[in-house]
Design a protein around this motif. Structure first.
Motif, PDB file in Angstrom:
ATOM      1  N   ARG A 146       0.843  -1.194   0.000  1.00  0.00           N
ATOM      2  CA  ARG A 146       0.000   0.000   0.000  1.00  0.00           C
ATOM      3  C   ARG A 146       0.882   1.250   0.000  1.00  0.00           C
ATOM      4  O   ARG A 146       1.917   1.302   0.670  1.00  0.00           O
ATOM      5  CB  ARG A 146      -0.930   0.014   1.217  1.00  0.00           C
ATOM      6  N   ARG A 147       0.449   2.275  -0.748  1.00  0.00           N
ATOM      7  CA  ARG A 147       1.201   3.524  -0.844  1.00  0.00           C
ATOM      8  C   ARG A 147       0.357   4.656  -0.262  1.00  0.00           C
ATOM      9  O   ARG A 147      -0.813   4.813  -0.620  1.00  0.00           O
ATOM     10  CB  ARG A 147       1.571   3.814  -2.295  1.00  0.00           C
ATOM     11  N   TYR A 148       0.957   5.444   0.603  1.00  0.00           N
ATOM     12  CA  TYR A 148       0.253   6.600   1.155  1.00  0.00           C
ATOM     13  C   TYR A 148       0.745   7.876   0.467  1.00  0.00           C
ATOM     14  O   TYR A 148       1.888   7.932  -0.019  1.00  0.00           O
ATOM     15  CB  TYR A 148       0.427   6.688   2.675  1.00  0.00           C
ATOM     16  N   PRO A 149      -0.107   8.906   0.374  1.00  0.00           N
ATOM     17  CA  PRO A 149       0.305  10.151  -0.288  1.00  0.00           C
ATOM     18  C   PRO A 149       1.578  10.708   0.339  1.00  0.00           C
ATOM     19  O   PRO A 149       1.820  10.558   1.544  1.00  0.00           O
ATOM     20  CB  PRO A 149      -0.892  11.089  -0.066  1.00  0.00           C
ATOM     21  N   HIS A 150       2.361  11.365  -0.473  1.00  0.00           N
ATOM     22  CA  HIS A 150       3.681  11.835  -0.065  1.00  0.00           C
ATOM     23  C   HIS A 150       3.622  12.650   1.225  1.00  0.00           C
ATOM     24  O   HIS A 150       2.886  13.646   1.322  1.00  0.00           O
ATOM     25  CB  HIS A 150       4.282  12.674  -1.194  1.00  0.00           C
ATOM     26  N   LEU A 151       4.363  12.183   2.243  1.00  0.00           N
ATOM     27  CA  LEU A 151       4.521  12.840   3.544  1.00  0.00           C
ATOM     28  C   LEU A 151       3.211  12.950   4.329  1.00  0.00           C
ATOM     29  O   LEU A 151       3.150  13.680   5.325  1.00  0.00           O
ATOM     30  CB  LEU A 151       5.133  14.248   3.383  1.00  0.00           C
ATOM     31  N   ASP A 152       2.191  12.209   3.933  1.00  0.00           N
ATOM     32  CA  ASP A 152       0.868  12.312   4.557  1.00  0.00           C
ATOM     33  C   ASP A 152       0.745  11.285   5.680  1.00  0.00           C
ATOM     34  O   ASP A 152       0.251  10.169   5.487  1.00  0.00           O
ATOM     35  CB  ASP A 152      -0.217  12.101   3.503  1.00  0.00           C
ATOM     36  N   THR A 153       1.178  11.652   6.875  1.00  0.00           N
ATOM     37  CA  THR A 153       1.151  10.718   8.004  1.00  0.00           C
ATOM     38  C   THR A 153      -0.274  10.433   8.474  1.00  0.00           C
ATOM     39  O   THR A 153      -0.535   9.367   9.040  1.00  0.00           O
ATOM     40  CB  THR A 153       1.987  11.254   9.178  1.00  0.00           C
ATOM     41  N   ALA A 154      -1.198  11.361   8.246  1.00  0.00           N
ATOM     42  CA  ALA A 154      -2.598  11.112   8.631  1.00  0.00           C
ATOM     43  C   ALA A 154      -3.184   9.977   7.804  1.00  0.00           C
ATOM     44  O   ALA A 154      -3.884   9.092   8.338  1.00  0.00           O
ATOM     45  CB  ALA A 154      -3.420  12.386   8.458  1.00  0.00           C
ATOM     46  N   SER A 155      -2.897   9.959   6.506  1.00  0.00           N
ATOM     47  CA  SER A 155      -3.372   8.862   5.655  1.00  0.00           C
ATOM     48  C   SER A 155      -2.723   7.550   6.060  1.00  0.00           C
ATOM     49  O   SER A 155      -3.380   6.500   6.091  1.00  0.00           O
ATOM     50  CB  SER A 155      -3.076   9.168   4.185  1.00  0.00           C
ATOM     51  N   LEU A 156      -1.437   7.599   6.365  1.00  0.00           N
ATOM     52  CA  LEU A 156      -0.747   6.389   6.805  1.00  0.00           C
ATOM     53  C   LEU A 156      -1.375   5.858   8.084  1.00  0.00           C
ATOM     54  O   LEU A 156      -1.580   4.637   8.229  1.00  0.00           O
ATOM     55  CB  LEU A 156       0.733   6.689   7.033  1.00  0.00           C
ATOM     56  N   GLU A 157      -1.702   6.732   9.006  1.00  0.00           N
ATOM     57  CA  GLU A 157      -2.307   6.283  10.260  1.00  0.00           C
ATOM     58  C   GLU A 157      -3.629   5.561  10.019  1.00  0.00           C
ATOM     59  O   GLU A 157      -3.905   4.525  10.635  1.00  0.00           O
ATOM     60  CB  GLU A 157      -2.516   7.461  11.200  1.00  0.00           C
ATOM     61  N   ARG A 158      -4.447   6.072   9.116  1.00  0.00           N
ATOM     62  CA  ARG A 158      -5.721   5.415   8.815  1.00  0.00           C
ATOM     63  C   ARG A 158      -5.489   4.030   8.224  1.00  0.00           C
ATOM     64  O   ARG A 158      -6.215   3.077   8.525  1.00  0.00           O
ATOM     65  CB  ARG A 158      -6.538   6.290   7.859  1.00  0.00           C
ATOM     66  N   MET A 159      -4.477   3.894   7.391  1.00  0.00           N
ATOM     67  CA  MET A 159      -4.150   2.591   6.816  1.00  0.00           C
ATOM     68  C   MET A 159      -3.709   1.611   7.893  1.00  0.00           C
ATOM     69  O   MET A 159      -4.111   0.442   7.912  1.00  0.00           O
ATOM     70  CB  MET A 159      -3.048   2.741   5.760  1.00  0.00           C
TER      71      MET A 159
END
Length: 390
Positions: A146-159
């Motif tokens: 899975r790839r999260y948007p560049h530098l987007d830690t909020a999206s990574l957290e949801r994943m």
């Protein structure tokens, strides 16, 4: 076969994405020879100017006299010499880790780490702008990718919150190779600890350049070894030689030795290169003037571009991208600069996303302020001429 392949090549030409090698006839220095022409180069990742340092070269020559030219075998058969072993010990001390392990290239190190640590029951989370070698390693591992948007830690957290996989790896560049910006390692480490994930950082473009004594992104972040358990670096950039390494715990390194196919089945790095790197590693730490001068050049370049009306992507590193957008325009500007004796590479898809072609300017500690001024002047002139003509 050739007929089928020729069409794909022609399609790439039509899209202004065809790549060609330029044959250089001199060492890695700002002033180089391209064929019979002298050029001022702003393309090299030799950030500290050590690739042509006489002390590093002398160590490589002496290493070749003692060990010969090649290692002759993989590290696990007969290719692991005292030169390799001492360099690994010194890299472990440099990074503040228990151990370090040498690989023949950064690409092989990233493939080896990803495939040894992740499998089909696991999940790997990638920053969208990670280097291709990290992406390829994740795909080869068979893990859920899975790839999260560049530098987007909020999206990574949801994943991470919805992930049920056995192992979770969060993988990022420390300094992103085409944008020059930096990952927020403190935030990523906190997320990893919260969600029982392992943080893997490829700091190819940070080591030597960032932090006290060139310790890189990990040193800047202040994270302890257990907060950043897998640290990868290359030796062909700021260190000026070749190869790569992984630094971490004793258990991590033993795991890579036993399970990393790109380590087990590859001929070892020439020991003479290891000897040269031992000298460059010492110089990286001792000669802080290189980093100080480099930072001066970066600030001067950015201020000069702003004064000239040219907008750079945000970066505090030697990687200074000038966003163009259109691949064809980026190529035209690069070619026009070369006619004026200035070498700057046009970076196009698939290396960067569609619509984000750019000129990737890289500065080194061996450039001068006058050379940077020449670059800015020529850039402004060529870009204004291209806009008028198109």
């Amino acid at each position: 076969m050739d007929s089928a392949l020729r069409q794909a090549l022609e399609d790439r030409r039509q899209q202004q994405l065809y790549r060609q090698r330029q044959v250089m006839h001199s060492a890695q220095q700002p002033q180089r020879r391209l064929g019979n022409e002298a050029v001022l180069s702003f393309c090299s990742n030799d950030y500290l100017g050590l690739a042509a340092d006489s002390r590093v070269a002398a160590a490589m020559i002496e290493g070749a006299r003692h060990y010969g030219v090649g290692s002759g075998a993989s590290h696990l058969t007969a290719g692991h010499t005292d030169a390799h072993h001492q360099l690994e010990l010194e890299l472990a001390v440099f990074t503040g880790r228990q151990r370090a392990l040498l690989f023949s290239s950064g690409y092989m190190a990233n493939l080896g780490v990803m495939t040894a640590l992740a499998g089909r029951r696991d999940a790997v989370f990638h920053d969208r702008l990670n280097h291709a070698s990290l992406l390829d390693g994740a795909l080869l591992s068979g893990a859920r990718f899975r790839r999260y948007p560049h530098l987007d830690t909020a999206s990574l957290e949801r994943m991470l919150q919805t992930c049920q996989s056995q192992r979770r790896l969060v993988v990022t560049d420390g300094v992103f190779s085409m944008d020059g910006d930096q990952a927020d390692l403190v935030a990523l480490s906190a997320l990893c600890q919260q969600h029982q994930a392992w943080l893997v950082v490829d700091d190819a473009h940070g080591f030597g350049v960032l932090g006290a004594k060139g310790g890189g992104s990990a040193a800047v972040s202040g994270l302890a070894a257990d907060q950043l358990p897998v640290l990868i670096g290359t030796l062909g950039k700021a260190f000026g030689t070749a190869g790569a390494f992984v630094a971490g715990s004793d258990v991590l390194i033993e795991t890579l030795i036993q399970f990393s196919r790109s380590y087990i089945y590859t001929t070892g790095l020439p020991p003479a290169v290891a000897e040269a790197t031992r000298v460059s590693l010492a110089l990286v730490q001792q000669e802080d003037w290189r980093r100080q001068h480099l930072q001066q050049l970066i600030q001067h370049f950015r201020q000069s571009c702003t004064a000239a009306g040219m907008s750079l992507l945000p970066s505090e590193t030697p990687i200074q991208p000038l966003l163009i957008g259109c691949a064809g325009k980026a190529v035209r500007i690069s070619e026009a600069l070369l006619l004026q004796g200035v070498q700057v590479t046009a970076i196009r898809p698939p290396t960067v996303p569609a619509g984000s072609a750019r000129l990737r300017v890289t500065l080194t500690a061996t450039h001068t302020l006058e050379q940077v001024d020449r670059l800015v002047s020529n850039l402004k002139q060529v870009m204004e001429s291209d806009d008028a003509a198109h």
